[in-house]
Structures are given as structure tokens and as C-alpha cells.
Motif scaffolding. Structure first.
Motif, short mmCIF file in Angstrom:
data_model
loop_
_atom_site.label_atom_id
_atom_site.label_comp_id
_atom_site.label_asym_id
_atom_site.label_seq_id
_atom_site.Cartn_x
_atom_site.Cartn_y
_atom_site.Cartn_z
N SER A 212 1.00 -1.19 -0.01
CA SER A 212 -0.31 0.01 0.28
C SER A 212 0.74 1.46 0.07
O SER A 212 0.72 2.35 -1.03
CB SER A 212 -1.37 0.37 0.58
N SER A 213 2.01 1.24 0.68
CA SER A 213 2.99 2.26 0.49
C SER A 213 3.38 2.62 0.05
O SER A 213 4.25 4.15 -0.71
CB SER A 213 3.72 2.23 2.47
N LEU A 214 4.07 1.30 -0.78
CA LEU A 214 4.47 1.38 -2.26
C LEU A 214 3.78 1.85 -3.01
O LEU A 214 4.40 2.92 -3.86
CB LEU A 214 5.37 0.24 -1.69
N SER A 215 2.24 1.60 -3.29
CA SER A 215 1.40 2.12 -3.49
C SER A 215 1.12 3.69 -3.98
O SER A 215 1.82 4.15 -5.04
CB SER A 215 0.21 1.44 -4.20
N GLN A 216 1.71 4.40 -2.78
CA GLN A 216 1.18 5.75 -2.92
C GLN A 216 2.60 6.69 -3.13
O GLN A 216 2.38 7.68 -3.79
CB GLN A 216 1.23 6.33 -0.99
N HIS A 217 3.67 5.43 -2.41
CA HIS A 217 4.30 5.90 -3.36
C HIS A 217 5.04 6.59 -4.55
O HIS A 217 5.24 7.31 -4.93
CB HIS A 217 5.97 5.71 -2.16
N CYS A 218 4.88 5.06 -5.51
CA CYS A 218 4.89 5.92 -6.61
C CYS A 218 3.80 6.30 -7.54
O CYS A 218 4.51 7.41 -8.59
CB CYS A 218 4.49 3.95 -7.40
N ASN B 76 2.13 -1.87 -10.30
CA ASN B 76 0.51 -2.57 -10.49
C ASN B 76 0.83 -3.34 -9.26
O ASN B 76 1.83 -5.17 -9.51
CB ASN B 76 -0.19 -3.31 -12.26
N ILE B 77 -0.20 -3.55 -8.79
CA ILE B 77 -0.16 -4.64 -7.45
C ILE B 77 -1.10 -5.77 -8.06
O ILE B 77 -2.72 -6.06 -7.87
CB ILE B 77 -0.22 -4.02 -5.44
N VAL B 78 -0.82 -7.33 -7.53
CA VAL B 78 -1.03 -8.20 -7.04
C VAL B 78 -0.87 -9.03 -6.34
O VAL B 78 -0.19 -9.33 -5.31
CB VAL B 78 -0.79 -9.16 -8.54
N ASN B 79 -2.94 -9.01 -6.02
CA ASN B 79 -3.18 -10.08 -4.27
C ASN B 79 -2.80 -11.77 -4.33
O ASN B 79 -3.93 -11.81 -5.56
CB ASN B 79 -4.51 -10.49 -3.98
N LEU B 80 -1.96 -11.82 -4.16
CA LEU B 80 -2.07 -13.53 -3.70
C LEU B 80 -2.53 -14.33 -3.46
O LEU B 80 -1.76 -15.63 -2.75
CB LEU B 80 -0.87 -14.63 -4.83
N TYR C 85 -4.90 -0.52 -1.37
CA TYR C 85 -4.14 -0.14 -2.41
C TYR C 85 -5.04 -1.06 -4.23
O TYR C 85 -5.98 -2.16 -3.69
CB TYR C 85 -2.27 -1.06 -2.58
N PRO C 86 -5.46 -0.58 -5.05
CA PRO C 86 -5.88 -1.07 -6.34
C PRO C 86 -5.05 -2.11 -6.69
O PRO C 86 -3.92 -2.19 -6.86
CB PRO C 86 -5.32 0.61 -7.33
N VAL C 87 -6.28 -2.63 -6.81
CA VAL C 87 -5.49 -4.18 -7.13
C VAL C 87 -5.54 -4.53 -8.50
O VAL C 87 -7.10 -4.65 -9.07
CB VAL C 87 -6.65 -6.03 -6.11
N ALA C 88 -4.77 -4.76 -9.15
CA ALA C 88 -5.14 -4.99 -10.62
C ALA C 88 -4.98 -6.50 -11.03
O ALA C 88 -5.20 -6.93 -11.70
CB ALA C 88 -3.06 -4.88 -11.23
N ARG D 35 7.01 5.78 7.18
CA ARG D 35 6.60 7.48 8.06
C ARG D 35 7.28 8.97 6.45
O ARG D 35 6.97 9.35 6.70
CB ARG D 35 6.68 8.19 8.84
N LYS D 36 8.98 7.97 6.00
CA LYS D 36 9.54 8.54 5.50
C LYS D 36 9.72 8.06 3.49
O LYS D 36 9.90 6.74 3.54
CB LYS D 36 11.35 8.34 6.18
N GLU D 37 9.07 8.98 2.68
CA GLU D 37 9.43 8.49 2.05
C GLU D 37 10.74 8.67 1.28
O GLU D 37 10.85 7.80 -0.09
CB GLU D 37 9.09 9.96 0.99
N SER D 38 11.86 8.66 2.00
CA SER D 38 13.04 8.70 1.27
C SER D 38 13.34 7.56 1.54
O SER D 38 13.91 6.79 1.62
CB SER D 38 14.00 9.60 2.25
N SER D 39 12.75 7.06 2.15
CA SER D 39 12.98 5.68 2.99
C SER D 39 12.24 4.45 2.10
O SER D 39 12.88 3.77 1.57
CB SER D 39 12.48 4.44 4.21
N ILE D 40 11.55 5.07 2.00
CA ILE D 40 10.91 4.00 0.74
C ILE D 40 10.96 4.13 -0.27
O ILE D 40 12.00 3.00 -1.47
CB ILE D 40 8.96 4.55 -0.09
N GLN D 41 11.79 5.26 -0.49
CA GLN D 41 12.38 5.36 -2.04
C GLN D 41 13.90 5.10 -1.95
O GLN D 41 14.52 4.23 -3.23
CB GLN D 41 12.80 6.74 -2.40
#
Length: 272
Positions: free
Chosen positions: A20-26, A34-38, A47-50, A237-243
Motif C-alpha cells: 500500500s505504501s509503495l503504491s502511494q509513493h509511486c 501494478n499490485i497483484v493479490n496472491l 491499494y488498487p488491485v490489478a 513514514r519517510k518517503e526517502s526510506s521507501i525510495q
């Protein structure tokens, strides 16, 4: 060529929250993923499920029909799903879904948390092989709850679980300590981000009985040999950490070397 992350780790390690955080960051930086639920047991998504594996089979249905518990039901779901659906109906589901994406698309697979699926059951390995046949570069993102790493014995246990997945899946591996925002004393965690093998061995010998000395040395040598003592801390909480985490993953699958980063189109503002 496509690109994919296989997000795995023990139950409760924060896989769906990471996705979810990766989706928001991107979305913020204008990058398309595109995030896939397995996970057949998933219920709610932030997050939006592709793609959604529940289109084929759900945990609740299996538990009701066969009288299985959550763990047994999930193993049955994944095993049944692969052997009955992904093999017999590849053209009808997985191949059809993957064909909807371009050669340079980026997929993130949110996997279940049962460790059997990535330690010794061949379901995910077979799934990965199919992705490779579809010309995807795949990387494993192994999440380990940072609150779990409180002493050397638990650290070694986490390393062994990650190593088991590495041997089973035979893919580039990025190990991430999740939930860093919940850690009260970050100094305790820093000691395990890039520790010296001899320091680990000394701490392990101190915690264990003397008769385990040879076993301790073998474990530390194994961890050191496979470079498993390297974890990236992730603070959502930190965009720099996600990036930073994303850049390490991208590097492992060579994303961007022969494909341009996809940027979403935004409406141009009027000059007047």
C-alpha cells in the motif's frame, strides 16, 4: 521485458502495508506499478488491485467445504490453485492477465504469510518459473518485522527463514526490516543491520549452552557465506526510506537499465 517483486515474509510482517505504501509513493512520484493479490484469505485492500487470485479460489470457500483450518486451507488453496488453475487454465487466467501488461510494466505480488509456501512447498517456485517464461525479471522482497529482532537468537532465526526462501526460490533477494516506525529503541536494531560475524558468534555463544558452540559457529558461517546479515530498515513514514528500498529492489532486477521509467500523464495547465 517485465519486472516483478514477490513480496513474502512471515504473517504480520507488514507485506500488505508495504504494498500500500509503495503504491502511494509511486503515485506521488508519477511512477506506474501494478499490485497483484496472491492471498486467497485477503479481505480488504488499501491499494488498487490489478489482479486478484480470489477470482479463482477463496480461503473461506475451502474452509467451509473441506472443514480445514486457516493454515491447511491456505496451503490447499495455493496448491489447488496452481495445479488445477494455473497449469490447466494458464491461457484463461494468468497468461491472459499478464498479456494485459506491456513489456516494461512493473508488477508487485502481495503473497500470503504462511512460511511453508516459500520454504519447502513448490507452489511459489512454480509460479516464479512461469513469470520467467513470460520474460519477467523477478526479485524476492523478504520482510521481517523489526520488532522481532530483539536479540541475536531471533536475528539468526530470521536469517535462516530468509535463507530457506532464497534457496527454494533461487531469485535475487532483498531483505527488509519492516515497521521501523514502531521501534522504540533503534540502537538495538542498528546492531543487526550490518554486524560482524565474530560479534554475532560471541553473542550467540553467550546466550546458548556450551555444547552448542560448534552449531553456533556453523550457523554464523552460513549466514556470513550467503551475505544474509544485510538488512535494509524501512520506515514507511519517510518517503526517502521507501525510495531507498525501491532503488535497491530496482537494481536487483535491472529495472531502468533497458526500460524507461513509466510516468503518468498529467493534464497541462493553461498558460492564461
Amino acid at each position: 521485458m517485465g519486472y516483478a517483486q514477490l513480496v513474502i515474509g512471515p504473517a504480520g510482517s507488514g507485506k500488505s502495508t508495504y504494498c500500500s505504501s509503495l503504491s502511494q509513493h509511486c503515485e506521488t512520484i508519477g511512477r506506474s506499478i501494478n499490485i497483484v493479490n496472491l492471498d486467497p484469505a485477503a479481505e480488504n485492500f488499501n491499494y488498487p488491485v490489478a489482479m486478484d487470485i480470489r477470482e479463482l479460489i477463496s480461503l473461506e470457500d475451502v474452509m467451509d467445504e473441506l472443514g480445514l483450518g486457516p493454515n491447511g486451507g491456505l496451503i490447499y488453496c495455493m496448491d489447488l490453485n496452481y495445479h488445477m488453475h494455473l497449469e490447466e487454465n494458464l491461457d484463461e487466467w494468468l497468461t491472459e492477465e499478464l498479456d494485459n501488461y506491456l513489456d516494461d510494466d512493473y508488477l508487485v505480488f502481495d503473497c500470503p504469510g504462511q512460511i511453508e509456501l516459500f520454504s519447502h512447498v513448490p507452489v511459489l517456485k512454480n509460479f516464479v518459473e512461469h513469470l520467467k517464461r513470460k520474460n519477467f525479471n523477478v526479485c524476492v522482497v523478504y520482510l521481517l518485522d523489526s520488532q522481532f529482532i530483539t536479540d541475536v537468537t531471533k536475528f539468526i532465526s530470521g536469517c535462516m527463514a530468509s535463507l530457506s526462501a532464497m534457496v527454494q526460490l533461487e531469485l535475487p533477494h532483498v531483505n527488509i526490516l519492516s515497521k521501523m516506525d514502531l521501534v522504540r529503541n533503534k540502537r538495538d536494531i542498528e546492531n543487526y543491520l550490518n554486524p560482524e560475524p565474530q560479534t554475532l558468534l560471541a553473542e550467540l555463544n553467550q546466550r546458548m549452552a556450551p555444547q552448542f558452540g560448534k552449531l553456533n559457529k556453523s550457523l554464523i558461517d552460513l549466514v556470513d557465506q550467503y551475505s544474509m546479515v544485510s538488512f535494509f530498515p524501512l520506515d514507511l513514514r519517510k518517503e526517502s526510506s521507501i525510495q531507498y528500498s525501491l532503488s535497491q529492489i530496482d537494481m536487483s532486477i535491472q529495472y531502468g537499465e533497458d526500460a524507461d521509467v513509466k510516468v503518468k500523464d498529467f493534464d497541462q495547465e493553461d498558460d492564461d
